[in-house]
Scaffold this active site. Structure first.
Site, mmCIF file in Angstrom:
data_model
loop_
_atom_site.group_PDB
_atom_site.id
_atom_site.type_symbol
_atom_site.label_atom_id
_atom_site.label_comp_id
_atom_site.label_asym_id
_atom_site.label_seq_id
_atom_site.Cartn_x
_atom_site.Cartn_y
_atom_site.Cartn_z
ATOM 1 N N SER A 141 -2.248 1.786 -11.148
ATOM 2 C CA SER A 141 -2.824 2.699 -12.156
ATOM 3 C C SER A 141 -3.338 1.865 -13.320
ATOM 4 O O SER A 141 -2.842 0.754 -13.563
ATOM 5 C CB SER A 141 -1.748 3.664 -12.664
ATOM 6 O OG SER A 141 -2.138 4.245 -13.892
ATOM 7 N N TYR A 164 6.529 4.961 -15.595
ATOM 8 C CA TYR A 164 5.213 4.750 -14.975
ATOM 9 C C TYR A 164 4.659 3.376 -15.354
ATOM 10 O O TYR A 164 4.124 2.663 -14.505
ATOM 11 C CB TYR A 164 4.260 5.864 -15.430
ATOM 12 C CG TYR A 164 3.072 6.071 -14.512
ATOM 13 C CD1 TYR A 164 3.241 6.533 -13.209
ATOM 14 C CD2 TYR A 164 1.769 5.842 -14.949
ATOM 15 C CE1 TYR A 164 2.156 6.750 -12.369
ATOM 16 C CE2 TYR A 164 0.675 6.057 -14.121
ATOM 17 C CZ TYR A 164 0.877 6.513 -12.833
ATOM 18 O OH TYR A 164 -0.204 6.721 -12.005
HETATM 19 N N1 NAD Z 1 -3.400 11.531 -9.948
HETATM 20 C C1 NAD Z 1 -3.729 10.627 -10.872
HETATM 21 O O1 NAD Z 1 -4.274 10.952 -11.945
HETATM 22 C C2 NAD Z 1 -3.461 9.178 -10.624
HETATM 23 C C3 NAD Z 1 -4.052 8.224 -11.479
HETATM 24 C C4 NAD Z 1 -3.783 6.875 -11.259
HETATM 25 C C5 NAD Z 1 -2.945 6.500 -10.224
HETATM 26 N N2 NAD Z 1 -2.384 7.445 -9.418
HETATM 27 C C6 NAD Z 1 -1.488 6.993 -8.366
HETATM 28 O O2 NAD Z 1 -1.993 7.363 -7.102
HETATM 29 C C7 NAD Z 1 -0.901 7.597 -6.204
HETATM 30 C C8 NAD Z 1 -1.061 8.985 -5.608
HETATM 31 O O3 NAD Z 1 -1.068 9.925 -6.660
HETATM 32 P P1 NAD Z 1 -1.348 11.467 -6.413
HETATM 33 O O4 NAD Z 1 -1.896 12.010 -7.669
HETATM 34 O O5 NAD Z 1 -2.104 11.637 -5.130
HETATM 35 O O6 NAD Z 1 0.148 11.996 -6.246
HETATM 36 P P2 NAD Z 1 0.656 13.355 -5.561
HETATM 37 O O7 NAD Z 1 1.946 13.687 -6.200
HETATM 38 O O8 NAD Z 1 -0.423 14.384 -5.539
HETATM 39 O O9 NAD Z 1 0.912 12.915 -4.034
HETATM 40 C C9 NAD Z 1 1.900 12.017 -3.703
HETATM 41 C C10 NAD Z 1 2.339 12.275 -2.267
HETATM 42 O O10 NAD Z 1 3.452 11.401 -1.997
HETATM 43 C C11 NAD Z 1 4.360 12.105 -1.167
HETATM 44 N N3 NAD Z 1 5.692 11.498 -1.285
HETATM 45 C C12 NAD Z 1 6.577 11.660 -2.294
HETATM 46 N N4 NAD Z 1 7.713 10.995 -2.033
HETATM 47 C C13 NAD Z 1 7.533 10.391 -0.825
HETATM 48 C C14 NAD Z 1 8.357 9.566 -0.012
HETATM 49 N N5 NAD Z 1 9.606 9.222 -0.391
HETATM 50 N N6 NAD Z 1 7.858 9.115 1.164
HETATM 51 C C15 NAD Z 1 6.617 9.473 1.561
HETATM 52 N N7 NAD Z 1 5.784 10.262 0.840
HETATM 53 C C16 NAD Z 1 6.241 10.711 -0.338
HETATM 54 C C17 NAD Z 1 4.318 13.540 -1.697
HETATM 55 O O11 NAD Z 1 4.810 14.476 -0.747
HETATM 56 C C18 NAD Z 1 2.837 13.719 -2.015
HETATM 57 O O12 NAD Z 1 2.128 14.283 -0.911
HETATM 58 C C19 NAD Z 1 0.374 7.423 -7.030
HETATM 59 O O13 NAD Z 1 0.846 6.110 -6.849
HETATM 60 C C20 NAD Z 1 -0.114 7.613 -8.438
HETATM 61 O O14 NAD Z 1 0.686 6.956 -9.381
HETATM 62 C C21 NAD Z 1 -2.631 8.773 -9.584
#
Ligand code: NAD
Length: 252
Positions: A141, A164
């Site tokens: 991130s 985070y």
């Molecule tokens: N959404 C944002 O704004 C954003 C911005 C920058 C970085 N990110 C990063 O991108 C990545 C994905 O984010 P997102 O927004 O898609 O998150 P999200 O919460 O929408 O999806 C995460 C997924 O991970 C799964 N998960 C949770 N625990 C798990 C486990 N123990 N084993 C396997 N799967 C598991 C959940 O069921 C979910 O489907 C994360 O690392 C997040 O930090 C997101």
């Protein structure tokens, strides 16, 4: 500018495990890989709901579960070209403001998220070493790169959690560590640091965020998927140990 949503055939024939495939980003990664000619494997802790792709339930914090995922994908395709770590485990207390975070919650969230990513990376690297090549992409991130811009969260219930910052900065360095450690093995390890992704956030927050960007502000998942496809493709063959920031200039 409208984002290019066509994936071309950048990842033709590649078998790519997407962990966290049910998430906001993961769902679009699966779409982009499939449109790009690849074979996405939909892996998530929540029972995957897809009939289109190979779907496997996995918990990144369980060694037997991660090993079973690798075995199942190998059994189906005979190889694995890449893995994308996009799971986002956190406990029920996650997201509190700094003084409200207990030591127990801090440690649990670091363990769930960073520990899980380590486990997947280590087991996939073992598999890739035997296979003779591989590609690992960790989703970090911008908050692993830059200090929090707390002012944009004013007037909202949101914050940028201390966990985070600790997790994401570590993901970037864990990635570089592995790229170096796995030298001479044809295994690439890179990270992507996305900016914020549009997900019905409050309008005041979106405006404050956009002021810090060059053009669009918060991004759509496809904006990250396009960079992911580059790192998955052979067009980035010698990109290794890199952290690709995709944030419309937010962190500049
Ligand atoms: N959404 C944002 O704004 C954003 C911005 C920058 C970085 N990110 C990063 O991108 C990545 C994905 O984010 P997102 O927004 O898609 O998150 P999200 O919460 O929408 O999806 C995460 C997924 O991970 C799964 N998960 C949770 N625990 C798990 C486990 N123990 N084993 C396997 N799967 C598991 C959940 O069921 C979910 O489907 C994360 O690392 C997040 O930090 C997101």
């Amino acid at each position: 500018m409208v984002s290019d949503t066509t994936a071309g055939r950048m990842v033709e024939g590649k078998v790519v495990i997407v962990i966290g495939a049910g998430g906001l980003l993961g769902r679009d990664f699966v779409r982009g890989i499939a449109e790009g000619g690849g074979h996405p494997v939909f892996a998530d802790i929540v029972e995957p709901q897809t009939s289109e792709h190979l779907a496997i339930r996995v918990d990144i914090n369980s060694t037997p579960s991660v090993m079973a995922l690798i075995s199942a994908v190998h059994a189906r395709y005979g190889r694995i070209d890449a893995v994308v770590n996009s799971a986002y485990p956190r406990n029920a207390q996650y997201g509190r403001k700094f003084f409200d975070v207990t030591h127990e919650d801090f440690c649990e969230n670091i363990s769930l998220n960073l520990g899980g990513m380590f486990l997947v990376c280590q087991k996939m690297a073992e598999y890739f070493q035997k296979q003779g090549y591989g590609n690992i992409i960790n989703i970090a991130s911008i908050y692993g790169v830059t200090t929090p811009k707390f002012e944009i969260y004013e007037d909202t219930a949101m914050t940028m959690p201390i966990e985070y910052a600790a997790i994401k900065s570590a993901v970037i360095h864990l990635t570089k560590y592995m790229a170096k450690y796995l030298k001479d093995s044809l295994i690439r390890v890179n990270s992507i640091s996305p900016g914020g992704i549009l997900d019905k956030q409050p309008e005041a927050f979106l405006l404050a965020y956009k002021k810090l960007c060059s053009d669009k502000g918060m991004l759509d998942p496809v904006d990250v998927t396009n960079s992911l496809l580059f790192l998955l493709s052979d067009r980035s063959l010698y990109v290794n140990g890199h952290n690709l920031i995709v944030d419309d200039g937010f962190s500049v």
